[in-house]
Design a protein around this motif. Structure first.
Motif, PDB file in Angstrom:
ATOM      1  N   VAL A  82      27.351  17.669 -20.453  1.00 34.67           N
ATOM      2  CA  VAL A  82      27.941  18.838 -19.808  1.00 34.67           C
ATOM      3  C   VAL A  82      27.413  19.079 -18.394  1.00 34.67           C
ATOM      4  N   GLU A  83      26.121  18.945 -18.166  1.00 37.01           N
ATOM      5  CA  GLU A  83      25.578  19.191 -16.823  1.00 37.01           C
ATOM      6  C   GLU A  83      26.124  18.186 -15.816  1.00 37.01           C
ATOM      7  N   ALA A  84      26.207  16.923 -16.214  1.00 36.83           N
ATOM      8  CA  ALA A  84      26.758  15.899 -15.329  1.00 36.83           C
ATOM      9  C   ALA A  84      28.236  16.163 -15.055  1.00 36.83           C
ATOM     10  N   LYS A  85      28.965  16.629 -16.066  1.00 39.44           N
ATOM     11  CA  LYS A  85      30.395  16.934 -15.883  1.00 39.44           C
ATOM     12  C   LYS A  85      30.583  18.106 -14.928  1.00 39.44           C
ATOM     13  N   VAL A  86      29.738  19.131 -15.026  1.00 38.49           N
ATOM     14  CA  VAL A  86      29.817  20.269 -14.104  1.00 38.49           C
ATOM     15  C   VAL A  86      29.556  19.788 -12.682  1.00 38.49           C
ATOM     16  N   ALA A  87      28.560  18.933 -12.506  1.00 38.29           N
ATOM     17  CA  ALA A  87      28.262  18.399 -11.169  1.00 38.29           C
ATOM     18  C   ALA A  87      29.439  17.584 -10.638  1.00 38.29           C
ATOM     19  N   ASP A  88      30.027  16.746 -11.491  1.00 37.98           N
ATOM     20  CA  ASP A  88      31.186  15.944 -11.078  1.00 37.98           C
ATOM     21  C   ASP A  88      32.368  16.838 -10.696  1.00 37.98           C
ATOM     22  N   LEU A  89      32.604  17.869 -11.491  1.00 43.42           N
ATOM     23  CA  LEU A  89      33.698  18.802 -11.185  1.00 43.42           C
ATOM     24  C   LEU A  89      33.457  19.514  -9.858  1.00 43.42           C
ATOM     25  N   SER A  90      32.234  19.982  -9.645  1.00 42.47           N
ATOM     26  CA  SER A  90      31.901  20.681  -8.403  1.00 42.47           C
ATOM     27  C   SER A  90      32.125  19.773  -7.198  1.00 42.47           C
ATOM     28  N   GLU A  91      31.743  18.517  -7.326  1.00 43.35           N
ATOM     29  CA  GLU A  91      31.945  17.558  -6.236  1.00 43.35           C
ATOM     30  C   GLU A  91      33.437  17.294  -6.020  1.00 43.35           C
ATOM     31  N   ALA A  92      34.171  17.070  -7.101  1.00 42.15           N
ATOM     32  CA  ALA A  92      35.609  16.767  -7.006  1.00 42.15           C
ATOM     33  C   ALA A  92      36.407  17.949  -6.466  1.00 42.15           C
ATOM     34  N   LEU A  93      35.912  19.163  -6.676  1.00 49.34           N
ATOM     35  CA  LEU A  93      36.663  20.361  -6.290  1.00 49.34           C
ATOM     36  C   LEU A  93      36.170  20.986  -4.980  1.00 49.34           C
ATOM     37  N   LYS A  94      35.320  20.263  -4.234  1.00 52.36           N
ATOM     38  CA  LYS A  94      34.886  20.777  -2.931  1.00 52.36           C
ATOM     39  C   LYS A  94      36.110  21.035  -2.076  1.00 52.36           C
ATOM     40  N   GLY A  95      36.135  22.183  -1.440  1.00 53.06           N
ATOM     41  CA  GLY A  95      37.276  22.543  -0.614  1.00 53.06           C
ATOM     42  C   GLY A  95      38.363  23.293  -1.367  1.00 53.06           C
ATOM     43  N   GLU A  96      38.309  23.265  -2.688  1.00 47.47           N
ATOM     44  CA  GLU A  96      39.249  24.024  -3.536  1.00 47.47           C
ATOM     45  C   GLU A  96      38.608  25.377  -3.862  1.00 47.47           C
ATOM     46  N   HIS A  97      39.437  26.371  -4.088  1.00 49.19           N
ATOM     47  CA  HIS A  97      38.934  27.659  -4.564  1.00 49.19           C
ATOM     48  C   HIS A  97      38.783  27.523  -6.078  1.00 49.19           C
ATOM     49  N   ALA A  98      37.595  27.106  -6.527  1.00 46.24           N
ATOM     50  CA  ALA A  98      37.375  26.820  -7.946  1.00 46.24           C
ATOM     51  C   ALA A  98      35.911  27.066  -8.315  1.00 46.24           C
ATOM     52  N   LEU A  99      35.676  27.277  -9.593  1.00 46.74           N
ATOM     53  CA  LEU A  99      34.333  27.502 -10.110  1.00 46.74           C
ATOM     54  C   LEU A  99      34.223  26.832 -11.475  1.00 46.74           C
ATOM     55  N   ALA A 100      33.182  26.021 -11.652  1.00 40.19           N
ATOM     56  CA  ALA A 100      32.908  25.365 -12.936  1.00 40.19           C
ATOM     57  C   ALA A 100      31.531  25.805 -13.412  1.00 40.19           C
ATOM     58  N   VAL A 101      31.470  26.333 -14.646  1.00 42.42           N
ATOM     59  CA  VAL A 101      30.223  26.870 -15.188  1.00 42.42           C
ATOM     60  C   VAL A 101      30.006  26.349 -16.607  1.00 42.42           C
ATOM     61  N   ASN A 102      28.786  25.909 -16.885  1.00 37.06           N
ATOM     62  CA  ASN A 102      28.409  25.479 -18.226  1.00 37.06           C
ATOM     63  C   ASN A 102      28.227  26.720 -19.105  1.00 37.06           C
ATOM     64  N   VAL A 103      29.072  26.865 -20.136  1.00 36.58           N
ATOM     65  CA  VAL A 103      28.965  27.998 -21.057  1.00 36.58           C
ATOM     66  C   VAL A 103      28.617  27.542 -22.478  1.00 36.58           C
ATOM     67  N   SER A 104      28.170  26.303 -22.602  1.00 35.64           N
ATOM     68  CA  SER A 104      27.908  25.699 -23.915  1.00 35.64           C
ATOM     69  C   SER A 104      26.989  26.538 -24.793  1.00 35.64           C
ATOM     70  N   ASP A 105      25.871  26.960 -24.243  1.00 31.87           N
ATOM     71  CA  ASP A 105      24.881  27.675 -25.041  1.00 31.87           C
ATOM     72  C   ASP A 105      25.194  29.158 -25.194  1.00 31.87           C
TER      73      ASP A 105
END
Length: 190
Positions: A82-105
């Protein structure tokens, strides 16, 4: 630091249906423009699944995506990734109005299966759970007695329920009580 444990630490109950703590599940809340091609590509890369339409869930062997609202998705990924996926999403969505947050726990996940699963869930949720009205692939946010919850039905006939971790004990007890063998109503099956 101790190893993480799921909300109900593997609890199980068997009655009219089987209630099981699903274990650790990686979950990411993703907010943004769901029509964006960049967001769609990032979701596909993270989960292997396409962005679903309203009220649906899209599942693959690699993960899944549930439609939460017009600008929100719940991504399902392996807990260890999950942490790696959040980092990948944040990188892929740079410049987009978006937010990715780990809510697993912050969430608990349950699996409800067996012939009585629809009846058990129908007792505690204001949702038409007849086989004609609620089919595999549908996703629903609703109330489960006194708390917020969401669920979907997979192609094997099992419901997967997500709730806040803080109310996981309540939800487990609620599901177990509704699944008690002496509480059969006999309206919905299968």
């Amino acid at each position: 630091m101790s190893d993480p444990v799921s909300a109900m630490n593997g609890a199980k109950f068997s009655g009219l249906a089987q209630v099981e703590d699903s274990g650790l599940q990686g979950m990411i809340t993703l907010r943004g423009d769901l029509a964006s091609d960049t967001l769609k590509a990032a979701v596909k890369a993270a989960t292997g699944a396409d962005v679903p339409t309203s009220g649906q869930v899209s599942l693959t062997d690699a993960g899944g995506v549930a439609w939460m609202s017009p600008d929100e998705l719940l991504l399902l990924v392996p807990y260890a990734e999950v942490e790696a996926k959040v980092a990948d999403l944040s990188e892929a969505l740079k410049g987009e109005h978006a937010l990715a947050v780990n809510v697993s726990d912050a969430r608990g996940v349950f699996r409800l299966s067996g012939d009585g699963a629809r009846e058990v869930l129908a007792k505690i949720c204001p949702v038409d759970l007849s086989a004609e009205a609620f089919t595999p692939g549908q996703f629903r946010r609703t109330r489960m007695a006194q708390v917020a919850a969401a669920f979907w039905l997979d192609h094997d006939g099992a419901f997967h329920i997500v709730c806040f971790r803080s109310v996981a004990g309540y939800v487990y007890n609620l599901l177990s009580t509704a699944a008690h063998p002496q509480s059969k109503v006999g309206v919905l099956t299968g």
